[in-house]
Design a protein around this motif. Structure first.
Motif, PDB file in Angstrom:
ATOM      1  N   ASN A 151       4.159   3.919   3.871  1.00 60.22           N
ATOM      2  CA  ASN A 151       4.653   3.256   5.083  1.00 60.22           C
ATOM      3  C   ASN A 151       3.619   2.281   5.668  1.00 60.22           C
ATOM      4  OD1 ASN A 151       7.061   4.854   5.016  1.00 60.22           O
ATOM      5  ND2 ASN A 151       5.882   6.544   5.873  1.00 60.22           N
ATOM      6  N   ARG A 152       3.138   1.415   4.799  1.00 58.35           N
ATOM      7  CA  ARG A 152       2.081   0.481   5.198  1.00 58.35           C
ATOM      8  C   ARG A 152       2.645  -0.660   6.042  1.00 58.35           C
ATOM      9  NH1 ARG A 152       0.816   1.162  -0.417  1.00 58.35           N
ATOM     10  NH2 ARG A 152       1.758  -0.871  -0.826  1.00 58.35           N
ATOM     11  N   ASP A 159      -5.153  -2.536   7.057  1.00 62.69           N
ATOM     12  CA  ASP A 159      -6.400  -2.339   7.787  1.00 62.69           C
ATOM     13  C   ASP A 159      -7.632  -2.685   6.952  1.00 62.69           C
ATOM     14  OD1 ASP A 159      -5.041  -1.542  10.022  1.00 62.69           O
ATOM     15  OD2 ASP A 159      -5.392   0.599   9.739  1.00 62.69           O
ATOM     16  N   SER A 190     -10.689   1.484  -0.564  1.00 65.43           N
ATOM     17  CA  SER A 190      -9.301   1.930  -0.459  1.00 65.43           C
ATOM     18  C   SER A 190      -8.776   2.471  -1.785  1.00 65.43           C
ATOM     19  CB  SER A 190      -8.413   0.786   0.045  1.00 65.43           C
ATOM     20  OG  SER A 190      -8.208  -0.190  -0.963  1.00 65.43           O
ATOM     21  N   ARG A 228      -1.576  -2.570  -3.219  1.00 59.51           N
ATOM     22  CA  ARG A 228      -1.845  -1.185  -2.835  1.00 59.51           C
ATOM     23  C   ARG A 228      -2.733  -1.098  -1.598  1.00 59.51           C
ATOM     24  NH1 ARG A 228      -5.448   2.864  -3.064  1.00 59.51           N
ATOM     25  NH2 ARG A 228      -4.814   4.953  -3.796  1.00 59.51           N
ATOM     26  N   THR A 229      -3.534  -2.110  -1.336  1.00 61.78           N
ATOM     27  CA  THR A 229      -4.512  -2.065  -0.255  1.00 61.78           C
ATOM     28  C   THR A 229      -3.834  -2.061   1.111  1.00 61.78           C
ATOM     29  OG1 THR A 229      -6.001  -3.378  -1.645  1.00 61.78           O
ATOM     30  CG2 THR A 229      -6.572  -3.170   0.689  1.00 61.78           C
ATOM     31  N   PRO A 230      -4.127  -1.069   1.967  1.00 63.06           N
ATOM     32  CA  PRO A 230      -3.541  -1.060   3.308  1.00 63.06           C
ATOM     33  C   PRO A 230      -3.997  -2.273   4.112  1.00 63.06           C
ATOM     34  CG  PRO A 230      -4.535   1.073   2.775  1.00 63.06           C
ATOM     35  CD  PRO A 230      -4.970   0.118   1.713  1.00 63.06           C
ATOM     36  N   ARG A 278      -3.210   7.063  -1.861  1.00 60.44           N
ATOM     37  CA  ARG A 278      -2.308   5.960  -1.532  1.00 60.44           C
ATOM     38  C   ARG A 278      -1.743   6.143  -0.120  1.00 60.44           C
ATOM     39  NH1 ARG A 278       2.960   4.718  -1.160  1.00 60.44           N
ATOM     40  NH2 ARG A 278       3.584   2.645  -1.893  1.00 60.44           N
ATOM     41  N   VAL A 279      -1.671   5.038   0.637  1.00 61.83           N
ATOM     42  CA  VAL A 279      -1.119   5.060   1.990  1.00 61.83           C
ATOM     43  C   VAL A 279       0.358   4.674   1.931  1.00 61.83           C
ATOM     44  CG1 VAL A 279      -1.220   4.026   4.291  1.00 61.83           C
ATOM     45  CG2 VAL A 279      -3.344   4.503   3.030  1.00 61.83           C
ATOM     46  N   ASP A 303       3.644  -1.102  -4.515  1.00 67.86           N
ATOM     47  CA  ASP A 303       2.272  -1.433  -4.916  1.00 67.86           C
ATOM     48  C   ASP A 303       2.226  -2.643  -5.841  1.00 67.86           C
ATOM     49  OD1 ASP A 303       1.589   0.707  -3.403  1.00 67.86           O
ATOM     50  OD2 ASP A 303       0.915   1.983  -5.046  1.00 67.86           O
TER      51      ASP A 303
END
Length: 409
Positions: free
Chosen positions: A391-392, A82, A383, A78-80, A388-389, A73
């Motif tokens: 394996n981005r 997508d 987001s 941190r932002t995916p 938290r996502v 991050d």
């Protein structure tokens, strides 16, 4: 006899943690809100329980995972992917600063906090945003600050010794050399919608003085320009157009010749990319007086473009001495005023970053918000309200929109 290939050892993502190092990690997690991140994302309760249980596999697994997520991050954002709309930059930092090596160094030096702090963006703009975050309690302002802190993490940590950076919502371009902004230029960017300017990190390979403009078929055929050029040679010559028809296929090509009325103005930067986005001059320079300048078909029109082109031609000279700089300047001026199409290669690397910050330090040194002209804030802000996502993806799967028109408004 063939040489034995060297196999590079990759540090593992699960390593041995002492209780002392794990407690230091827990302290970093507790204070990570100052960097615009959420402590809950890093499982502090599980780490506390593992610390209480003492050394062993559970502590190693729990601490390693929390450290890994913090690295990802802080280093990558941190932002995916997508939620990063029209973001086509591939960040090299995960390859340059591998997570396992950062962890190994942190554990060897017992400096967990220092290893993680070293991942923060180095640009002063990031520090200004962090200070602003500490000074406000307004929820909406805090979310906007966090989103734009994260946008700095999406970029390479090292932007280069000399580079161009344009912030689309601010309508400004900055030329930076050795960490000092030496020039700023107003810009005109893409209209909202299909012609919105995407975010890119490319390299300027050359400066084209007195460019030609190959008119896209949407105008040649769709708007009847081809027929007008072929049927009215006097008008075409006065407007600077040359046109011809392929006798076999009937395909009509129209090229606007160099000149003051050329749609690309008197210069363009050669920065090959699949979007066909580049920086260029414009004959409609009065448009730079407008406050809202989302007016183009996607490319970025630049104020004082000849000055910029000459400056880049000088900076791109490998033999950078006072004598060669003067020679390069004299040559660039002569080329720019010749009226002839000329491409001057850029020998020194010159990255160009097309960014989208809706809060940042403006050219007057003031931290302020900029209008979200393309509506790209909403998914980033949302987001931060979601878990938290893991394996981005590192690369977007959004479709590349090739900008084919750059007619003057």
């Amino acid at each position: 006899m063939e040489a034995t290939p060297v196999v590079q050892q990759v540090a593992p993502l699960v390593q041995v943690w002492s209780v002392g190092d794990a407690k230091a990690l827990l302290g970093v997690i507790a204070s990570i809100g100052s960097e615009g991140l959420n402590p809950k994302d890093y499982n502090p309760d599980a780490l506390s329980a593992a610390i209480a249980a003492g050394p062993g596999d559970t502590l190693n697994q729990t601490a390693s995972q929390a450290f890994q997520w913090l690295v990802e991050d802080l280093r990558d954002g941190r932002t995916p992917m997508d939620d990063r709309k029209q973001w086509f930059v591939v960040d090299p930092d995960p390859d340059l600063y591998p997570t396992g090596e950062i962890m190994a160094d942190a554990l060897a030096s017992h400096n967990i906090a220092g290893a993680l702090k070293a991942l923060n963006p180095t640009k002063p703009d990031y520090a200004r945003l962090r200070d602003a975050l500490a000074e406000t309690t307004d929820p909406a302002r805090r979310k906007l600050i966090k989103a734009n802190m994260d946008r700095w993490r999406w970029l390479p940590r090292d932007l280069g010794q000399q580079y161009l950076l344009t912030n689309v919502p601010e309508y400004q371009l900055r030329l930076t050399v050795n960490n000092k902004i030496i020039s700023t230029y107003k810009t005109i960017v893409g209209k909202p919608g299909r012609t919105a300017t995407p975010q890119l990190a490319e390299t300027v390979e050359g400066v084209i003085f007195n460019p030609t403009w190959t008119v896209p078929q949407s105008i040649v055929k769709g708007e009847g320009l081809g027929a007008k050029v072929l049927n009215n040679p006097g008008w075409a010559k006065a407007a600077g157009y040359k046109g011809w028809k392929d006798p076999k296929t009937g395909f009509v090509t129209v090229v606007q010749q160099p000149g003051a009325n050329n749609s690309l103005g008197l210069m363009k930067l050669d920065m090959p990319n699949p979007h066909a986005i580049f920086l260029h001059d414009t004959p409609s320079r009065n448009l730079f007086n407008r406050d809202q300048r989302a007016l183009s078909h996607g490319c970025i029109r630049t104020e004082r473009a000849q000055e910029l082109a000459i400056t880049l031609a000088i900076l791109g000279n490998l033999a950078n001495t006072p004598e060669t700089r003067k020679a390069a300047a004299d040559e660039a001026v002569a080329i720019s005023t010749s009226g002839k199409y000329t491409r001057v290669p850029i020998e020194k690397q010159m990255p160009v970053y097309i960014t989208y910050f809706t809060m940042g330090v403006d050219i007057n040194g003031k931290l302020r918000a900029f209008s979200d002209i393309y509506g790209r804030d909403a998914p980033v802000l949302a987001s931060f309200d979601k878990p938290r996502v893991a394996n981005r993806a590192r690369k977007t799967d959004e479709k590349v929109v090739e900008i084919i028109d750059d007619l003057q408004t």
